[in-house]
Design a protein around this motif. Structure first.
Motif, PDB file in Angstrom:
ATOM      1  N   ALA A 180       0.831  -1.208   0.000  1.00 26.82           N
ATOM      2  CA  ALA A 180       0.000   0.000   0.000  1.00 26.82           C
ATOM      3  C   ALA A 180       0.864   1.255   0.000  1.00 26.82           C
ATOM      4  O   ALA A 180       0.508   2.266  -0.620  1.00 26.82           O
ATOM      5  N   MET A 181       2.030   1.188   0.666  1.00 30.66           N
ATOM      6  CA  MET A 181       2.938   2.333   0.694  1.00 30.66           C
ATOM      7  C   MET A 181       3.495   2.626  -0.691  1.00 30.66           C
ATOM      8  O   MET A 181       3.776   3.788  -1.021  1.00 30.66           O
ATOM      9  N   MET A 182       3.665   1.593  -1.530  1.00 28.12           N
ATOM     10  CA  MET A 182       4.144   1.790  -2.898  1.00 28.12           C
ATOM     11  C   MET A 182       3.136   2.563  -3.745  1.00 28.12           C
ATOM     12  O   MET A 182       3.507   3.183  -4.746  1.00 28.12           O
ATOM     13  N   ILE A 183       1.854   2.511  -3.341  1.00 27.53           N
ATOM     14  CA  ILE A 183       0.796   3.164  -4.127  1.00 27.53           C
ATOM     15  C   ILE A 183       0.651   4.621  -3.691  1.00 27.53           C
ATOM     16  O   ILE A 183       0.932   5.541  -4.455  1.00 27.53           O
ATOM     17  N   ASN A 184       0.201   4.847  -2.473  1.00 28.08           N
ATOM     18  CA  ASN A 184       0.119   6.211  -1.936  1.00 28.08           C
ATOM     19  C   ASN A 184      -0.012   6.152  -0.416  1.00 28.08           C
ATOM     20  O   ASN A 184      -0.310   5.096   0.162  1.00 28.08           O
ATOM     21  N   GLU A 185       0.198   7.280   0.217  1.00 26.71           N
ATOM     22  CA  GLU A 185       0.197   7.344   1.678  1.00 26.71           C
ATOM     23  C   GLU A 185      -1.198   7.142   2.250  1.00 26.71           C
ATOM     24  O   GLU A 185      -1.349   6.549   3.326  1.00 26.71           O
ATOM     25  N   ASP A 186      -2.220   7.640   1.560  1.00 29.29           N
ATOM     26  CA  ASP A 186      -3.580   7.533   2.075  1.00 29.29           C
ATOM     27  C   ASP A 186      -4.016   6.080   2.201  1.00 29.29           C
ATOM     28  O   ASP A 186      -4.675   5.698   3.182  1.00 29.29           O
ATOM     29  N   LEU A 187      -3.651   5.263   1.227  1.00 32.54           N
ATOM     30  CA  LEU A 187      -4.017   3.850   1.272  1.00 32.54           C
ATOM     31  C   LEU A 187      -3.295   3.137   2.404  1.00 32.54           C
ATOM     32  O   LEU A 187      -3.864   2.273   3.073  1.00 32.54           O
ATOM     33  N   LEU A 188      -2.035   3.507   2.649  1.00 37.82           N
ATOM     34  CA  LEU A 188      -1.292   2.917   3.769  1.00 37.82           C
ATOM     35  C   LEU A 188      -1.936   3.281   5.100  1.00 37.82           C
ATOM     36  O   LEU A 188      -2.092   2.415   5.977  1.00 37.82           O
ATOM     37  N   ILE A 189      -2.331   4.541   5.257  1.00 37.22           N
ATOM     38  CA  ILE A 189      -2.962   4.972   6.510  1.00 37.22           C
ATOM     39  C   ILE A 189      -4.276   4.232   6.726  1.00 37.22           C
ATOM     40  O   ILE A 189      -4.580   3.774   7.840  1.00 37.22           O
ATOM     41  N   MET A 190      -5.069   4.080   5.653  1.00 35.39           N
ATOM     42  CA  MET A 190      -6.335   3.373   5.780  1.00 35.39           C
ATOM     43  C   MET A 190      -6.116   1.906   6.133  1.00 35.39           C
ATOM     44  O   MET A 190      -6.785   1.352   7.007  1.00 35.39           O
ATOM     45  N   TYR A 191      -5.158   1.263   5.447  1.00 35.15           N
ATOM     46  CA  TYR A 191      -4.889  -0.152   5.708  1.00 35.15           C
ATOM     47  C   TYR A 191      -4.411  -0.344   7.147  1.00 35.15           C
ATOM     48  O   TYR A 191      -4.888  -1.247   7.850  1.00 35.15           O
ATOM     49  N   TRP A 225      -8.710  -5.470  -0.945  1.00 36.79           N
ATOM     50  CA  TRP A 225      -9.322  -5.265  -2.259  1.00 36.79           C
ATOM     51  C   TRP A 225      -8.789  -3.982  -2.900  1.00 36.79           C
ATOM     52  O   TRP A 225      -8.443  -3.964  -4.090  1.00 36.79           O
ATOM     53  N   LEU A 226      -8.698  -2.917  -2.114  1.00 33.30           N
ATOM     54  CA  LEU A 226      -8.212  -1.646  -2.651  1.00 33.30           C
ATOM     55  C   LEU A 226      -6.744  -1.739  -3.061  1.00 33.30           C
ATOM     56  O   LEU A 226      -6.337  -1.152  -4.075  1.00 33.30           O
ATOM     57  N   VAL A 227      -5.937  -2.479  -2.294  1.00 35.71           N
ATOM     58  CA  VAL A 227      -4.525  -2.652  -2.660  1.00 35.71           C
ATOM     59  C   VAL A 227      -4.412  -3.417  -3.972  1.00 35.71           C
ATOM     60  O   VAL A 227      -3.671  -3.018  -4.888  1.00 35.71           O
ATOM     61  N   ILE A 228      -5.130  -4.528  -4.087  1.00 36.89           N
ATOM     62  CA  ILE A 228      -5.079  -5.338  -5.315  1.00 36.89           C
ATOM     63  C   ILE A 228      -5.594  -4.546  -6.506  1.00 36.89           C
ATOM     64  O   ILE A 228      -5.045  -4.608  -7.618  1.00 36.89           O
ATOM     65  N   GLU A 229      -6.636  -3.757  -6.288  1.00 32.11           N
ATOM     66  CA  GLU A 229      -7.213  -2.966  -7.371  1.00 32.11           C
ATOM     67  C   GLU A 229      -6.221  -1.939  -7.916  1.00 32.11           C
ATOM     68  O   GLU A 229      -6.202  -1.656  -9.111  1.00 32.11           O
ATOM     69  N   ASN A 230      -5.353  -1.427  -7.046  1.00 35.33           N
ATOM     70  CA  ASN A 230      -4.412  -0.391  -7.466  1.00 35.33           C
ATOM     71  C   ASN A 230      -3.120  -0.937  -8.056  1.00 35.33           C
ATOM     72  O   ASN A 230      -2.441  -0.231  -8.806  1.00 35.33           O
ATOM     73  N   ILE A 231      -2.739  -2.169  -7.713  1.00 35.77           N
ATOM     74  CA  ILE A 231      -1.464  -2.700  -8.212  1.00 35.77           C
ATOM     75  C   ILE A 231      -1.643  -3.764  -9.286  1.00 35.77           C
ATOM     76  O   ILE A 231      -0.657  -4.235  -9.855  1.00 35.77           O
ATOM     77  N   MET A 232      -2.892  -4.135  -9.572  1.00 32.34           N
ATOM     78  CA  MET A 232      -3.127  -5.257 -10.475  1.00 32.34           C
ATOM     79  C   MET A 232      -2.512  -5.042 -11.851  1.00 32.34           C
ATOM     80  O   MET A 232      -1.906  -5.955 -12.436  1.00 32.34           O
ATOM     81  N   PHE A 233      -2.628  -3.845 -12.389  1.00 32.24           N
ATOM     82  CA  PHE A 233      -2.143  -3.578 -13.745  1.00 32.24           C
ATOM     83  C   PHE A 233      -0.669  -3.175 -13.772  1.00 32.24           C
ATOM     84  O   PHE A 233      -0.007  -3.318 -14.797  1.00 32.24           O
ATOM     85  N   HIS A 234      -0.157  -2.671 -12.655  1.00 27.32           N
ATOM     86  CA  HIS A 234       1.243  -2.250 -12.600  1.00 27.32           C
ATOM     87  C   HIS A 234       2.164  -3.397 -12.172  1.00 27.32           C
ATOM     88  O   HIS A 234       3.282  -3.515 -12.662  1.00 27.32           O
ATOM     89  N   MET A 289       2.195  -9.863 -11.314  1.00 22.52           N
ATOM     90  CA  MET A 289       2.730 -11.042 -10.631  1.00 22.52           C
ATOM     91  C   MET A 289       2.703 -10.863  -9.112  1.00 22.52           C
ATOM     92  O   MET A 289       2.404 -11.807  -8.375  1.00 22.52           O
ATOM     93  N   LEU A 290       3.002  -9.671  -8.652  1.00 21.20           N
ATOM     94  CA  LEU A 290       2.961  -9.398  -7.216  1.00 21.20           C
ATOM     95  C   LEU A 290       1.544  -9.505  -6.679  1.00 21.20           C
ATOM     96  O   LEU A 290       1.321 -10.056  -5.590  1.00 21.20           O
ATOM     97  N   SER A 291       0.569  -9.008  -7.438  1.00 24.45           N
ATOM     98  CA  SER A 291      -0.821  -9.082  -6.987  1.00 24.45           C
ATOM     99  C   SER A 291      -1.294 -10.530  -6.902  1.00 24.45           C
ATOM    100  O   SER A 291      -2.005 -10.912  -5.957  1.00 24.45           O
TER     101      SER A 291
END
Length: 325
Positions: free
Chosen positions: A182-193, A252-261, A264-266
């Motif tokens: 989540a930290m790789m995506i953005n700070e808000d998602l990390l705080i929520m997670y 779900w939100l983490v997978i949704e944000n990293i699925m296309f980038h 394999m990690l997702s």
């Protein structure tokens, strides 16, 4: 009690100092004060094993702080060689050790096993905030191996465990991998997670504390005397990330944000999450089948009000999915 409250207050203040620090030295100083305030809280005169746990925690965290200072000195010292990559590796490794992330997780399960449930809550939630903030502010992109190892070890490490504190420790290791993702995506998602994870693991620990449970056998025994295992079942499914409980929403939100980038990690994160969910279900399913009440309503009527309060965060995931549409 007043002394413990003082140590707890200083623990909170030191973490805030680390999070708001404008230099590496101030952040390091906050981490050291945080460590020294945690040691007295971990000591318990009624539990001789807590001294061993506090000593192991002290030695590990001191070693991590030493390596952090070494990485900072290499980073700020002007030389004719480019040591930035080595300083980054040392800094990330030391912060991962403080987090209890793999492959620097060796101290976390054995330490948690000898602590009280309240200290376990502190270790799994508040003590992760300062290292996560430093790792997030450092902008060092070396976390992918830690993510893979943390989710893998977190999934397989708790597979054959019977001690509930060890199970939550390996679950914490796995969730660290998700937090770093989540930290790789953005700070808000990390705080929520992190906020939702802290809520779930705290309620799960309080359920075990209120019912005096320490091992998987105590869950089976409770099903014969008290119908608290339904609430344990719901909280564990939420912590494992099963829809439609609350724990599924951040994953779900983490997978949704990293699925296309990072496809394999997702996929890897999904597989390890399913393994974790499997041993959660295996842990509670056998005791769940022992319920002899003719209806779910009677079972809820016989349970204590505290169980309702501690289970509420798990079922909050039902209306929370409106956010996704």
């Amino acid at each position: 009690m007043y002394i413990n409250m003082m140590f707890l207050g200083l623990l909170v203040i030191s973490a805030i100092v680390t999070m708001s620090a404008s230099s590496w030295f101030t952040a390091w100083m906050g981490l050291e004060v945080n460590l020294m305030m945690m040691i007295p809280l971990m000591a318990n005169k009624h539990n001789k094993m807590s001294s061993e746990a506090s000593m192991k925690y002290f030695m590990t965290q001191t070693m991590a702080s030493s390596f952090l200072m070494l990485g900072i000195l290499i980073l700020i010292t002007p030389t004719i060689w480019n040591f930035n990559i080595w300083s980054s590796i040392i800094i990330v490794s030391s912060l991962a050790t403080k987090l209890g992330a793999a492959p620097f997780h060796f101290w976390l399960p054995s330490t948690m096993m000898n602590l009280t449930w309240l200290n376990c809550i502190l270790l799994m939630t508040w003590q992760k905030i300062a290292p996560l903030c430093l790792m997030m502010s450092s902008k060092i992109n070396l976390t992918t191996p830690i993510i893979v190892l943390s989710t893998f070890i977190g999934a397989l490490g708790g597979f054959n465990q019977t001690n509930l504190k060890k199970i939550l420790a390996y679950s914490s290791i796995g969730h660290i991998g998700w937090m770093l993702t989540a930290m790789m995506i953005n700070e808000d998602l990390l705080i929520m997670y992190f906020s939702l994870y802290s809520l779930m693991v705290s309620t799960m620990s309080l359920v075990f504390l209120s019912n005096n449970m320490t091992s998987s056998s105590s869950i089976i025994q409770s099903s014969k005397t008290d119908n608290t295992n339904m609430f344990i079942f719901l909280n564990m499914l939420s912590l494992g990330g099963l829809p439609p409980f609350l724990g599924f929403l951040p994953k779900w939100l983490v997978i949704e944000n990293i699925m296309f980038h990072y496809p394999m990690l997702s996929i890897f994160l999904i597989i390890t999450s399913l393994i974790t969910l499997f041993y959660y279900v295996r842990l509670t399913y056998s005791s769940f089948l022992l319920i002899n009440t003719p209806s779910i309503l009677k079972m809820f009527q016989k349970s204590s009000p505290m169980n309702f309060i501690l289970t509420t965060p798990s079922i909050l995931g039902l209306p929370s999915f409106m956010y996704l549409y």
